[in-house]
Each structure stands twice: as C-alpha cells, then as structure tokens.
Design a protein around this motif. Structure first.
Motif, PDB file in Angstrom:
ATOM      1  N   UNK A  45       0.843  -1.193   0.000  1.00 45.24           N
ATOM      2  CA  UNK A  45       0.000   0.000   0.000  1.00 45.24           C
ATOM      3  C   UNK A  45       0.878   1.243   0.000  1.00 45.24           C
ATOM      4  N   UNK A  68      -3.353   3.697  -2.565  1.00 42.42           N
ATOM      5  CA  UNK A  68      -3.371   2.736  -3.666  1.00 42.42           C
ATOM      6  C   UNK A  68      -2.624   1.492  -3.204  1.00 42.42           C
ATOM      7  N   UNK A  87      -7.291   2.313  -2.514  1.00 42.90           N
ATOM      8  CA  UNK A  87      -7.559   1.852  -1.162  1.00 42.90           C
ATOM      9  C   UNK A  87      -6.441   0.970  -0.642  1.00 42.90           C
ATOM     10  N   UNK A  88      -6.742   0.258   0.455  1.00 39.61           N
ATOM     11  CA  UNK A  88      -5.689  -0.481   1.150  1.00 39.61           C
ATOM     12  C   UNK A  88      -5.956  -1.980   1.176  1.00 39.61           C
TER      13      UNK A  88
ATOM     14  N   UNK B  56      -9.261   8.748   1.276  1.00 46.43           N
ATOM     15  CA  UNK B  56      -9.542   7.378   1.672  1.00 46.43           C
ATOM     16  C   UNK B  56     -10.675   7.435   2.701  1.00 46.43           C
ATOM     17  N   UNK B  85       3.375   6.355   4.036  1.00 51.42           N
ATOM     18  CA  UNK B  85       3.105   5.657   2.781  1.00 51.42           C
ATOM     19  C   UNK B  85       4.194   5.939   1.753  1.00 51.42           C
ATOM     20  N   UNK B  86       4.684   4.885   1.078  1.00 57.75           N
ATOM     21  CA  UNK B  86       5.568   5.148  -0.060  1.00 57.75           C
ATOM     22  C   UNK B  86       4.761   5.788  -1.190  1.00 57.75           C
ATOM     23  N   UNK B  88       3.858   6.116  -4.913  1.00 61.23           N
ATOM     24  CA  UNK B  88       3.993   5.341  -6.158  1.00 61.23           C
ATOM     25  C   UNK B  88       4.168   6.236  -7.375  1.00 61.23           C
ATOM     26  N   UNK B 248      -6.836   3.898 -11.883  1.00 56.93           N
ATOM     27  CA  UNK B 248      -6.574   3.160 -10.651  1.00 56.93           C
ATOM     28  C   UNK B 248      -7.662   3.396  -9.615  1.00 56.93           C
TER      29      UNK B 248
END
Lengths: 149, 362
Positions: A45, A68, A87-88, B56, B85-86, B88, B248
């Motif tokens: 995630x 994502x 989402x996760x 989210x 969070x990484x 992307x 996505x």
C-alpha cells in the motif's frame, strides 16, 4: 480521443480500470479462488498524488493523495499480471493482478465471467446516480411579470 | 527552552485509559461503526480527506472515530498516517470537464447546456431542526428515480462559453512539473500551482474567513460563481511496468470556478478573470472559499494594486492556512514551559525590585 499510439492495449487498459473500480467484495464473489501463481511483488500500500489543473484546463497542480495498493503475479504459463487498486485492500490488488494475468492467457473467459458483469454493474450504479441527479435538474419558468395588464 | 523532566507516566496512562472509555461512551449504547461514520457523516469524512490531503473514506472515518469527532485531530491522524506511505507516483491531471455530475450549478447563466442540477444540497432547506431525526429518522417511501439507460453526456464547462468569446482570461495547459509542498518546503513567493496545493489542504474555517473578508471589501474582487460542480472523476496513472496509463480508482471532487472583476487597458480589451477551487469530496464551502482566496492572491500577476489586505498577502495566507501546523504550534504552549516561565518570573521580579528602589529614593 486516444489514438492507437497512446492506447496500445485498450482491452487490458479497460480491464484494469474495471478491476480497480470494482468493489473488492464483488470481485471476491466473481473470482473466489486465486490460481496457482508466483508472487512477483507482494501487495504493497502506498499513495499516488492526484493532480488537477488551475481553472480546470490550465497548469497542473498537486491536489492531494489517494491510497493505492499494488501487486504483481506470474502464472505457470509465464503471463505476468499487475494490479493497481484504490484503497488499502491487499486481497483486491492480488486478485486484480491474477485476473490481469489470466486475461492475457484466456481473454474470452475473463471477459465473460468477470469483466462483463463488472461493466454491467458499474453502468447500473452510474445510471442510478445519474437518475438521482437528473431528478434534481431545475426547470425554470418565468412568472407573470405584471406588465401585461 | 526545553528541559527533560520525568514523571507523570502513571497519570498519562490513566488519562489515555479514560480517553478510550470516554470515546466509547456508555457501554449500553451500540458502538459506532466506521462504515456508519463513512456513509452517514460523509461531509465530515470529506472535510477530513480534503484537509488531511489523503482521499480514503475508510481511513477518514476511522480517524473521526478515534478523534471523538474532533475533525482537526482526525486530520492530524490522517496527515501522520500519510507520511508512512511510499509514493507510487503522480496521476495525470484529473479531467473535471468529464466529471459524472451529482451537482452542477451556475450563478451567472440560467439556461446552460446540461442544465442546473441541484444534487443533495442544504440550499433551500429552512434550517429548522428536524425532530423526526431524534426518533428513528425513517424516510418516507419514495419511488426510485427511473434509471437512465444511457448515461448523460459530460456537462460542458460554463466558463468555456465566456472563453469562446474571449470574454474571460484563458486557462491554457503547460508542461511544467508542479512543485509539491509535501516534498520540498514551500518557498515564498509561491507560484500559483503551489498556492493551489496549499489552499486545497488549508483549513476551511480560515479560508472561509479570508474569502468573506474579500467580499466585505478587503481586496474586493467581486466574484460570481460561474460554475460549481460536484461529482466523480477517474484517477488515471501511467504504470511503468505496463508502459501505458490505467484508471486506478475514482474519487469525488468539488470544483468551483469564479468569474471575477475584469482587467483591461487601452490596448487590451476588458476581460473577466478567474478564481479556482478544487477539493476532495463534497466540500462546497471550502471550494468556494478557495476560489475567492486564489483570486485575491493573484493580484500581482493580474497587475492590480496591492491593498495590503490579508487575503492578498501570500506570506500571511499560505503560512497560516494549514490547521495542522497551526494547531501544532498553538497547542504546544500547553506543554511544560516551567523553565521559560521561571526566567520571566525572575525578570519581572527584578524589574519590580528595581522600580521599588527608585520609588523609595524619590
């Protein structure tokens, strides 16, 4: 409109979009058992920065991020699949990757069993929402102005 | 000055335990489910996503539950989570012109192609408490709207009608990579892309106050709501391992375009100018405030006079609109400052002693 150049694989592109937008639970119903596969990238995630444009059409700017989850798998047939889903939900990403790989192996089966129902259900969701919106469309009418007398 | 002190662990543990129980409320009540918060407190969720700068809904609902409904605390939790969070990558710019519309109104043109769609709005409600909601809040049965077989065409941008006639400044795309304040510290003066990012995650209340100040005359720029639209757009990103872009996900956005006071000169014909607001979720007050403040901050590039108004001062606006920075600095003064204060106390004592001595001498 997109030209073939910037859309080299419209079937796969549409499929990945449908898989990403589908509710994870529904995907689980349509495709309960994951095939035998090698996991190339464990579900992970992260975030993607969403961009907008000033004035809707002007210079781009960073609006904010979304969560994502992504995963990649390889089937015994050698086909590699990638899943990128909002989402996760790790199971969602893994399932999307497996279906993406299978779709390269047997596109007809994936189209009939998974993509067609997802497309239909998404259309129904959108149509229901569009109908709610359409019901709130204003019908203007002009009141008597009073100058007719 | 900060000095490490020990002690208080037992008190802190007890305070947090009480916090947990206070959050839970009476045990005989059903516990609040995050799905209920997500779906029934959706505008609080939207605000937490917009100002937390992370879309989210499930996480925003969790943050609201954990924060006992304190939205700034919830935004703080989301911002903290976000940093783990990484990244992307970045999406392609969202195409708000192709938005699937839930609400779309214009205060400048009555009859527009695609129509005026009110959506689920508080506008035109009487703002009277609805005591039926104290009971079960059951809704009267309504026939579901007849589902459309074909989906509606995307509604054209209302400002494009003005644009076509050259009546408003254009908004042309460029290839510039926008700066990102979550990656590099913001430097002032900030270009518009950076300002829009800061405003999009800025505090709704702060921006509302500033926007209101422009309406009351502090950098008046006379905004009309050219178009306000709420709906969903796909998020599309280039996937390196695929070599092409895919969708996505899909997010709900609020977009507000204002038509503002014109500019022009002897050589250039008069033209309206634009303000822009774009925010996560159904966050209409915020998007409208953002558009007014965006427009006020553009005074220099539009060749207007600086009036010294707060909303025109980008150092003032951008340095203070982030409620997490603000609350962090504000609330830290609750923490022990014993040594600081001792020093001040000593100083005031000495000053008093000195002045007392002078009085005696007189």
């Amino acid at each position: 409109m997109s030209s073939p150049e910037d859309d080299p694989d419209p079937f796969r592109r549409e499929a990945l979009g449908l898989l990403a937008r589908a509710p994870s639970a529904r995907l689980g119903e349509l495709f309960p058992d994951l095939p035998e596969q090698e996991i190339l990238r464990r579900p992970e995630t992260g975030s993607v920065m969403v961009r907008g444009r000033a004035g809707g059409t002007g210079s781009s700017f960073n609006l904010g991020e979304i969560t994502v989850t992504r995963a990649s798998v390889r089937l015994p047939s050698g086909h590699v699949g990638h899943g990128y889903v909002q989402g996760r939900d790790k199971a969602h990403a893994l399932r999307a990757a497996a279906i993406d790989a299978l779709a390269q192996h047997d596109p007809k089966r994936i189209e009939v069993e998974i993509l067609a129902p997802l497309r239909r259900e998404e259309h129904l969701r959108r149509a229901a929402r569009a109908a709610e919106a359409a019901a709130t469309k204003v019908e203007f009418f002009t009141l008597a102005r009073g100058e007719d007398e | 000055m900060y000095v490490a002190v020990k002690g208080g662990e037992r008190a802190i543990d007890a305070a947090h335990s009480w916090l947990d129980r206070a959050r839970r409320g009476p045990a005989e009540q059903p516990v609040l489910d995050t799905a209920q918060i997500r779906d029934q407190m959706s505008l609080a969720v939207a605000r937490v996503m917009a100002e937390g700068s992370l879309y989210d809904p499930d996480l925003a609902a969790l943050a609201i539950k954990q924060a006992r409904g304190d939205l700034i605390e919830a935004i703080f939790l989301i911002r903290a989570y976000r940093t783990t969070l990484p990244r992307f990558g970045a999406s392609r710019p969202v195409k708000t012109g192709a938005m699937r519309i839930a609400r779309r109104i214009s205060a400048t043109f009555k009859d527009v192609p695609g129509g005026q769609i009110l959506g689920p709005t508080f506008d035109y409600t009487h703002r009277l408490l609805d005591f039926r909601l104290l009971a079960d809040g059951a809704l009267p049965a309504t026939d579901p709207a007849e589902a459309c077989e074909t989906l509606p065409e995307p509604a054209p941008r209302i400002l494009s009608f003005l644009d076509r006639d050259g009546m408003i400044e254009t908004a042309e795309p460029d290839q510039a990579e926008p700066a990102d304040l979550t990656r590099e510290p913001m430097e002032l003066p900030a270009e518009r892309a950076l300002r829009l990012q800061a405003l999009a995650r800025g505090d709704e209340g702060f921006l509302l106050g500033l926007a209101y100040s422009t309406q009351r005359g502090y950098a008046r720029n006379h905004a009309f709501v050219g178009e306000l639209r709420i709906g969903t757009v796909p998020v599309e990103m280039e996937i390196p391992e695929l070599g092409f872009s895919i969708e996505i996900g899909e997010i709900e956005l609020t977009e507000c375009e204002t038509v503002n006071q014109f500019k022009g000169s002897r050589t250039e014909p008069a033209q309206f100018t634009r303000g822009y607001g774009l925010t996560f979720g159904q966050t209409e007050r915020k998007a409208l405030s953002m558009a007014l403040v965006d427009r006020a901050l553009r005074w220099e590039e539009l060749g207007e006079d600086g009036q010294g108004a707060p909303a025109q001062d980008q150092e003032f606006v951008l340095s203070h609109c982030d409620n997490i920075q603000a609350t962090g600095f504000l609330e830290h003064i609750k923490l022990p400052h014993y040594v600081d204060f001792q020093a001040e106390l000593e100083l005031v004592r000495r000053l008093r002693d000195g002045s007392a001595g002078q009085e005696d001498a007189a």
